[in-house]
Motif scaffolding. Structure first.
Motif, mmCIF file in Angstrom:
data_model
loop_
_atom_site.group_PDB
_atom_site.id
_atom_site.type_symbol
_atom_site.label_atom_id
_atom_site.label_comp_id
_atom_site.label_asym_id
_atom_site.label_seq_id
_atom_site.Cartn_x
_atom_site.Cartn_y
_atom_site.Cartn_z
ATOM 1 N N ILE A 49 25.407 82.495 96.671
ATOM 2 C CA ILE A 49 24.451 82.276 97.751
ATOM 3 C C ILE A 49 24.503 80.802 98.132
ATOM 4 N N THR A 50 24.019 80.502 99.340
ATOM 5 C CA THR A 50 23.908 79.123 99.791
ATOM 6 C C THR A 50 22.435 78.825 100.071
ATOM 7 N N VAL A 51 21.954 77.730 99.505
ATOM 8 C CA VAL A 51 20.558 77.320 99.656
ATOM 9 C C VAL A 51 20.510 76.022 100.448
ATOM 10 N N TYR A 52 19.799 76.044 101.569
ATOM 11 C CA TYR A 52 19.484 74.828 102.308
ATOM 12 C C TYR A 52 18.109 74.367 101.844
ATOM 13 N N SER A 53 18.007 73.125 101.395
ATOM 14 C CA SER A 53 16.731 72.690 100.830
ATOM 15 C C SER A 53 16.385 71.259 101.195
ATOM 16 N N PHE A 65 14.769 70.136 88.289
ATOM 17 C CA PHE A 65 14.363 71.545 88.322
ATOM 18 C C PHE A 65 15.488 72.425 88.859
ATOM 19 N N TYR A 66 16.041 72.069 90.017
ATOM 20 C CA TYR A 66 17.125 72.866 90.582
ATOM 21 C C TYR A 66 18.324 72.914 89.649
ATOM 22 N N ASP A 67 18.655 71.796 89.037
ATOM 23 C CA ASP A 67 19.824 71.763 88.149
ATOM 24 C C ASP A 67 19.696 72.825 87.062
ATOM 25 N N THR A 68 18.511 72.898 86.481
ATOM 26 C CA THR A 68 18.262 73.880 85.424
ATOM 27 C C THR A 68 18.257 75.298 85.975
ATOM 28 N N VAL A 69 17.558 75.497 87.102
ATOM 29 C CA VAL A 69 17.424 76.834 87.683
ATOM 30 C C VAL A 69 18.776 77.381 88.134
ATOM 31 N N PHE A 70 19.557 76.579 88.834
ATOM 32 C CA PHE A 70 20.857 77.053 89.333
ATOM 33 C C PHE A 70 21.763 77.469 88.174
ATOM 34 N N LYS A 71 21.816 76.621 87.165
ATOM 35 C CA LYS A 71 22.694 76.907 86.020
ATOM 36 C C LYS A 71 22.254 78.178 85.295
ATOM 37 N N TYR A 83 24.584 74.483 97.132
ATOM 38 C CA TYR A 83 23.378 73.742 97.502
ATOM 39 C C TYR A 83 23.671 72.736 98.604
ATOM 40 N N VAL A 84 22.859 72.765 99.657
ATOM 41 C CA VAL A 84 22.970 71.818 100.768
ATOM 42 C C VAL A 84 21.618 71.147 100.949
ATOM 43 N N ASN A 101 26.011 82.098 113.721
ATOM 44 C CA ASN A 101 26.976 82.235 112.623
ATOM 45 C C ASN A 101 26.309 81.726 111.347
ATOM 46 N N THR A 102 25.366 82.507 110.850
ATOM 47 C CA THR A 102 24.512 82.064 109.754
ATOM 48 C C THR A 102 25.307 81.827 108.478
ATOM 49 N N LYS A 103 25.067 80.659 107.870
ATOM 50 C CA LYS A 103 25.755 80.306 106.640
ATOM 51 C C LYS A 103 24.816 80.287 105.439
ATOM 52 N N ALA A 104 23.555 79.967 105.667
ATOM 53 C CA ALA A 104 22.598 79.876 104.565
ATOM 54 C C ALA A 104 21.989 81.233 104.243
#
Length: 366
Positions: A49-53, A65-71, A83-84, A101-104
């Protein structure tokens, strides 16, 4: 209004350590099958998945937080997260540009920009598992977005040279703050927009708020597109006062110990005020990996992950059924003690944001 319990909501984000990933191709080149900018060969069945944040939840040190959650999410499901990162408004602007042309798959941003994304038709309806435990004020009634990490707007001061925090807005007009005060740009930065929202509330409307901000401009260093850039300047004493948010500034105090969090009152003798400024997540309309995106949103609101919001990220859980007791949760509750929390009229702000920002530009000459 009473102060929040140790389980309010917030978001972990030492922005001073963040490395923006806003370039289209560069940010998505991490093995993702999103090739050239403007084109997509996304396989809907690919385990990704791609997350725009908005910035703030990921640390350059790799311990956010994201580092832990993504892993952990990838380990649990086999789904990789690309992650973008960008500013709050920029994330929505990018979604709008890519509408054809949705990417996220998932967008995470702050109010009023999550409402803006909904208003532009960029979000799909999805109520993640666990969202029934999120307060009504922290989610969209139609299911377009849900808070995943709550937070509160604040100001910070340099504690070595300014041991006593300014008590009121009026204190910020003191000439000693000339070229030593800065806040991020409303309409561009989420926390900068929050300065405007708090002023509108505390001064009772657009007219008096703009009148004050016009006076404050005499001390203001000037525009800043990033709130995260202001924390290190305040810690070093280049600034005496700046804006921020509780989670971000609390989370980076270990590396920037000379910043103190405060909430100016509207007038002498009044209670300090603030409002919730949550990270809100939504499923992107026409997301190329919507099935996986829904799993990710479920994961973000799961009880184990929500306990990490304070323990790992230094923020407040979005779930009202959880009462974290870790050291960070206890410290955050102490910071919020005695602070009056108001709820902005987000529908009004979403509808009139452009006019408020235009009024601010006119008043300040920005």
């Amino acid at each position: 209004m009473s102060s929040p319990s140790p389980s309010p909501s917030l978001r972990p984000r030492p922005r001073s350590f963040l490395k923006p990933l806003t370039a289209c191709c560069g940010a998505l080149a991490l093995g993702a099958p999103l090739t050239a900018c403007g084109t997509s060969t996304a396989d809907p069945d690919a385990k990704e998945i791609t997350v725009y944040s908005a910035d703030g939840l990921k640390s350059e040190k790799g311990d956010g937080f994201y580092d832990t959650v993504f892993k952990d999410f990838e380990k649990k499901t086999g789904i990789k997260v690309h992650y973008v990162e960008s500013g709050s408004g920029a994330a929505v602007q990018r979604l709008a540009r890519e509408r054809a042309n949705t990417k996220a798959d998932v967008v995470v941003t702050l109010p009023p920009f999550i409402q803006q994304a909904d208003g532009k038709g960029l979000l799909d309806t999805y109520r993640p598992k666990g969202s029934d435990q999120v307060a009504a004020a922290d989610k969209d009634p139609s299911g377009k977005w849900t808070s995943i990490v709550n937070n509160y707007f604040c100001f910070i001061h340099h504690t070595k040279e300014l041991k006593q925090a300014p008590a009121t807005w009026q204190d910020l007009l003191d000439p000693k703050f000339r070229n030593k005060l800065q806040y991020s740009t409303p309409g561009v930065a989420g926390d900068g927009t929050a300065v405007l929202i708090k002023a509108l509330h505390d001064f009772g409307g657009k007219g008096p708020a703009m009148s004050f901000l016009k006076k404050l401009q005499a001390n203001n260093v000037g525009p800043s597109s990033s709130t995260g850039q202001l924390a290190p300047k305040t810690d070093k004493g280049e600034l005496l006062v700046a804006n921020g948010d509780v989670q971000m500034n609390y989370a980076n105090m270990k590396s920037m110990p000379h910043q103190g969090i405060f909430f100016p009152a509207a007038e002498p003798g009044g209670r300090p005020t603030t409002f919730a400024l949550p990270y809100a997540a939504g499923l992107v309309k026409n997301a190329p990996h919507s099935v996986h995106a829904k799993k990710f949103l479920d994961y973000l609101l799961s009880a184990p992950v929500q306990r990490q919001v304070s323990a790992v990220g230094g923020g407040f859980t979005s779930r009202k059924d959880l009462k974290p007791t870790d050291a960070n949760a206890t410290a955050l509750a102490k910071i919020m003690n005695g602070v009056e929390i108001f709820r902005p009229d987000w529908n009004d702000i979403d509808k009139n944001l452009d006019s408020y920002v235009d009024a601010w530009r006119t008043a300040t000459g920005s």
